[in-house]
Write an enzyme that holds these catalytic residues in place. Structure first.
Site, PDB file in Angstrom:
ATOM      1  N   GLY A  14       0.816  -1.216   0.000  1.00  0.00           N
ATOM      2  CA  GLY A  14       0.000   0.000   0.000  1.00  0.00           C
ATOM      3  C   GLY A  14       0.846   1.261   0.000  1.00  0.00           C
ATOM      4  O   GLY A  14       2.080   1.205   0.070  1.00  0.00           O
ATOM      5  N   SER A  41      -1.173 -11.023  -2.769  1.00  0.00           N
ATOM      6  CA  SER A  41       0.190 -10.593  -3.138  1.00  0.00           C
ATOM      7  C   SER A  41       1.244 -11.629  -2.771  1.00  0.00           C
ATOM      8  O   SER A  41       2.357 -11.599  -3.298  1.00  0.00           O
ATOM      9  CB  SER A  41       0.529  -9.270  -2.447  1.00  0.00           C
ATOM     10  OG  SER A  41      -0.313  -8.236  -2.894  1.00  0.00           O
ATOM     11  N   ARG A 118      -4.540   2.945  19.083  1.00  0.00           N
ATOM     12  CA  ARG A 118      -4.199   4.267  19.638  1.00  0.00           C
ATOM     13  C   ARG A 118      -4.856   4.549  20.983  1.00  0.00           C
ATOM     14  O   ARG A 118      -4.384   5.403  21.726  1.00  0.00           O
ATOM     15  CB  ARG A 118      -4.549   5.377  18.638  1.00  0.00           C
ATOM     16  CG  ARG A 118      -3.580   5.428  17.470  1.00  0.00           C
ATOM     17  CD  ARG A 118      -3.830   6.630  16.576  1.00  0.00           C
ATOM     18  NE  ARG A 118      -3.142   6.440  15.301  1.00  0.00           N
ATOM     19  CZ  ARG A 118      -3.564   6.934  14.151  1.00  0.00           C
ATOM     20  NH1 ARG A 118      -4.684   7.640  14.103  1.00  0.00           N
ATOM     21  NH2 ARG A 118      -2.888   6.715  13.047  1.00  0.00           N
ATOM     22  N   CYS A 158      -2.103  11.593  11.189  1.00  0.00           N
ATOM     23  CA  CYS A 158      -1.371  12.581  10.396  1.00  0.00           C
ATOM     24  C   CYS A 158      -1.951  13.987  10.547  1.00  0.00           C
ATOM     25  O   CYS A 158      -1.236  14.980  10.412  1.00  0.00           O
ATOM     26  CB  CYS A 158      -1.371  12.179   8.920  1.00  0.00           C
ATOM     27  SG  CYS A 158      -3.018  11.883   8.250  1.00  0.00           S
ATOM     28  N   SER A 187      -3.172  11.935  -0.442  1.00  0.00           N
ATOM     29  CA  SER A 187      -2.348  10.772  -0.097  1.00  0.00           C
ATOM     30  C   SER A 187      -2.683  10.255   1.297  1.00  0.00           C
ATOM     31  O   SER A 187      -2.394   9.112   1.627  1.00  0.00           O
ATOM     32  CB  SER A 187      -0.856  11.109  -0.196  1.00  0.00           C
ATOM     33  OG  SER A 187      -0.532  12.198   0.649  1.00  0.00           O
ATOM     34  N   GLY A 188      -3.327  11.091   2.122  1.00  0.00           N
ATOM     35  CA  GLY A 188      -3.794  10.630   3.420  1.00  0.00           C
ATOM     36  C   GLY A 188      -4.837   9.533   3.299  1.00  0.00           C
ATOM     37  O   GLY A 188      -5.047   8.764   4.240  1.00  0.00           O
ATOM     38  N   ARG A 244     -10.920  17.543   2.908  1.00  0.00           N
ATOM     39  CA  ARG A 244     -10.039  16.966   1.887  1.00  0.00           C
ATOM     40  C   ARG A 244      -9.897  17.969   0.751  1.00  0.00           C
ATOM     41  O   ARG A 244     -10.898  18.458   0.219  1.00  0.00           O
ATOM     42  CB  ARG A 244     -10.616  15.658   1.358  1.00  0.00           C
ATOM     43  CG  ARG A 244      -9.661  14.891   0.452  1.00  0.00           C
ATOM     44  CD  ARG A 244      -8.517  14.247   1.224  1.00  0.00           C
ATOM     45  NE  ARG A 244      -8.939  13.086   1.994  1.00  0.00           N
ATOM     46  CZ  ARG A 244      -8.186  12.519   2.930  1.00  0.00           C
ATOM     47  NH1 ARG A 244      -6.982  12.996   3.225  1.00  0.00           N
ATOM     48  NH2 ARG A 244      -8.620  11.463   3.595  1.00  0.00           N
ATOM     49  N   HIS A 251      -0.537  18.310   4.783  1.00  0.00           N
ATOM     50  CA  HIS A 251      -1.724  18.733   5.521  1.00  0.00           C
ATOM     51  C   HIS A 251      -1.462  20.123   6.094  1.00  0.00           C
ATOM     52  O   HIS A 251      -0.469  20.341   6.803  1.00  0.00           O
ATOM     53  CB  HIS A 251      -2.032  17.778   6.672  1.00  0.00           C
ATOM     54  CG  HIS A 251      -2.578  16.447   6.258  1.00  0.00           C
ATOM     55  ND1 HIS A 251      -2.866  16.123   4.954  1.00  0.00           N
ATOM     56  CD2 HIS A 251      -2.919  15.363   7.017  1.00  0.00           C
ATOM     57  CE1 HIS A 251      -3.352  14.868   4.916  1.00  0.00           C
ATOM     58  NE2 HIS A 251      -3.389  14.400   6.149  1.00  0.00           N
ATOM     59  N   ASN A 336       2.154  14.724   5.390  1.00  0.00           N
ATOM     60  CA  ASN A 336       1.267  13.737   6.015  1.00  0.00           C
ATOM     61  C   ASN A 336       1.736  12.299   5.876  1.00  0.00           C
ATOM     62  O   ASN A 336       1.435  11.472   6.737  1.00  0.00           O
ATOM     63  CB  ASN A 336      -0.147  13.868   5.462  1.00  0.00           C
ATOM     64  CG  ASN A 336      -0.198  13.743   3.951  1.00  0.00           C
ATOM     65  OD1 ASN A 336       0.339  14.588   3.241  1.00  0.00           O
ATOM     66  ND2 ASN A 336      -0.835  12.703   3.452  1.00  0.00           N
ATOM     67  N   THR A 337       2.469  11.943   4.823  1.00  0.00           N
ATOM     68  CA  THR A 337       2.919  10.549   4.730  1.00  0.00           C
ATOM     69  C   THR A 337       4.366  10.366   5.194  1.00  0.00           C
ATOM     70  O   THR A 337       4.815   9.229   5.355  1.00  0.00           O
ATOM     71  CB  THR A 337       2.769   9.958   3.301  1.00  0.00           C
ATOM     72  OG1 THR A 337       3.655  10.618   2.415  1.00  0.00           O
ATOM     73  CG2 THR A 337       1.335  10.059   2.822  1.00  0.00           C
TER      74      THR A 337
END
Length: 361
Positions: A14, A41, A118, A158, A187-188, A244, A251, A336-337
């Site tokens: 991913g 995969s 979390r 993020c 991309s988030g 978004r 971000h 963010n990534t």
């Protein structure tokens, strides 16, 4: 090379998994030796499994192209080959909690990008510059899991990276009420514009679950370890909207803050630019030298100009000014990534290694 810790990436095909693989290329402490993904995969080389879905702007590292992807559900087989794993699996929260605990119980530390753990009371959720002491809770978690080395640690969402560190840097002035609106890159959601053409020239005023995370996660990070669990702080109260926007990476947050004390603008800026945390003191490999920078220009920070500050691991703040209703307002930007996902998790793993929680098996 053999001195490096052997790393597995769970969910390696991913977007966040790809970001882990690109960030770990030539890492001084860690080497990706194992990649696990969904059963569809498994058995393919990494290059075959990803196919035309490589989403990074840099090429796929040569060292991983011919790694044969394992089935992420073959926990014992994957765990036997690595010293620890990064988790970026795409499953339900219940499935993620179960599989991350399963890896931990094989005495394999898990550093997760996922949200599932979390709010598990004895799982630390770490921004290494802010709450490195939360790793202490791992000892209580290991007792619960019945492990000596295995545990789960997570990084936060993020969306909070562009303001939670700022509020922490200002803690002596006692911020107690915050309004934030985040403008979040596609991309988030694990997407590019090629995957998500309807985002071109569009804004979507809803991201599922994001506002609750943005309001509550900073309080857990600011909390304290008590009796083997993390007790969240009660302030500042945060209200957030998450939108978004048609941006690939980065971000942005527009933030309003009330303080109990009365800082000057100069005091606030000084706290930002002088702020250092344990990663800077320890000179961890992924740590930005300057974690937070303040930009004086009226039109900064901007995504295109500033998102890659400190290789995407730093935070850019601008437009700090007094407000007519709140005390101050500012604009923040984070990648963010990188800082917000894979890079933040890599820095977390570096902290855990430096603290002796991640070692060779």
């Amino acid at each position: 090379m053999s001195e490096k810790l052997k790393v597995g990436i769970l969910g390696g095909t991913g977007m966040v998994g790809q970001r882990f693989i690109s960030l770990l290329e030539n890492h001084p402490w860690f080497e990706v030796t194992t990649i696990a993904a969904s059963p569809r995969s498994a058995g393919k080389t990494y290059e075959e499994a990803v196919g035309g879905r490589w989403k990074m702007t840099t090429p796929m590292p040569e060292a991983v192209k011919n790694i044969v992807v394992k089935n992420v559900n073959d926990v014992e087989a994957v765990a036997s080959e690595v010293d620890f794993v990064f988790s970026a699996v795409d499953m339900t929260k219940e499935e993620i909690r179960a599989i991350e605990d399963a890896y931990a119980k094989t005495e394999t530390p898990v550093v997760s990008n996922n949200s599932a753990h979390r709010w598990t009371p004895d799982v630390p959720m770490i921004i290494p510059e802010i709450n490195p002491e939360h790793v202490e809770v791992i000892e209580a978690q290991k007792k619960r899991l019945g492990t000596t080395k295995g545990f789960v640690a997570v990084k936060p969402n993020c969306s909070i990276q562009s303001y939670a560190p700022v509020l922490y840097a200002w803690r002596e002035f006692e911020p107690y009420e915050v309004i934030a609106t985040t403008y979040q890159a596609i991309s988030g959601a694990g997407k590019t514009f090629k995957d998500w053409p309807e985002m071109v020239e569009n804004i979507i005023p809803y991201i599922g679950g994001e506002e609750e995370k943005s309001e509550k996660e900073p309080l857990r990070i600011y909390g304290k370890v008590e009796n083997g669990e993390i007790v969240p702080a009660t302030e500042p109260k945060i209200s957030c909207q998450c939108i978004r926007v048609p941006v690939l990476n980065g971000h942005t947050a527009a933030v309003f803050v009330k303080f109990r004390k009365n800082p000057t603008k100069e005091q606030l800026i000084e706290k930002l630019v002088t702020f250092k945390g344990l990663p800077q003191e320890l000179e961890l490999p992924s740590a930005p030298k300057q974690f937070i920078r303040y930009m004086e220009e009226d039109n900064r920070p901007q995504v295109q100009a500033d998102v890659d500050y400190e290789h995407g691991m730093g935070i850019s703040i601008g437009r700090l000014r007094e407000d007519s209703i709140y005390d101050y307002k500012f604009v923040g930007l984070s990648h963010n990534t990188v800082r917000g996902a894979a890079g933040g998790a890599v820095l977390c793993a570096e902290l855990l290694k430096a603290k002796g929680y991640i070692t060779k098996k």
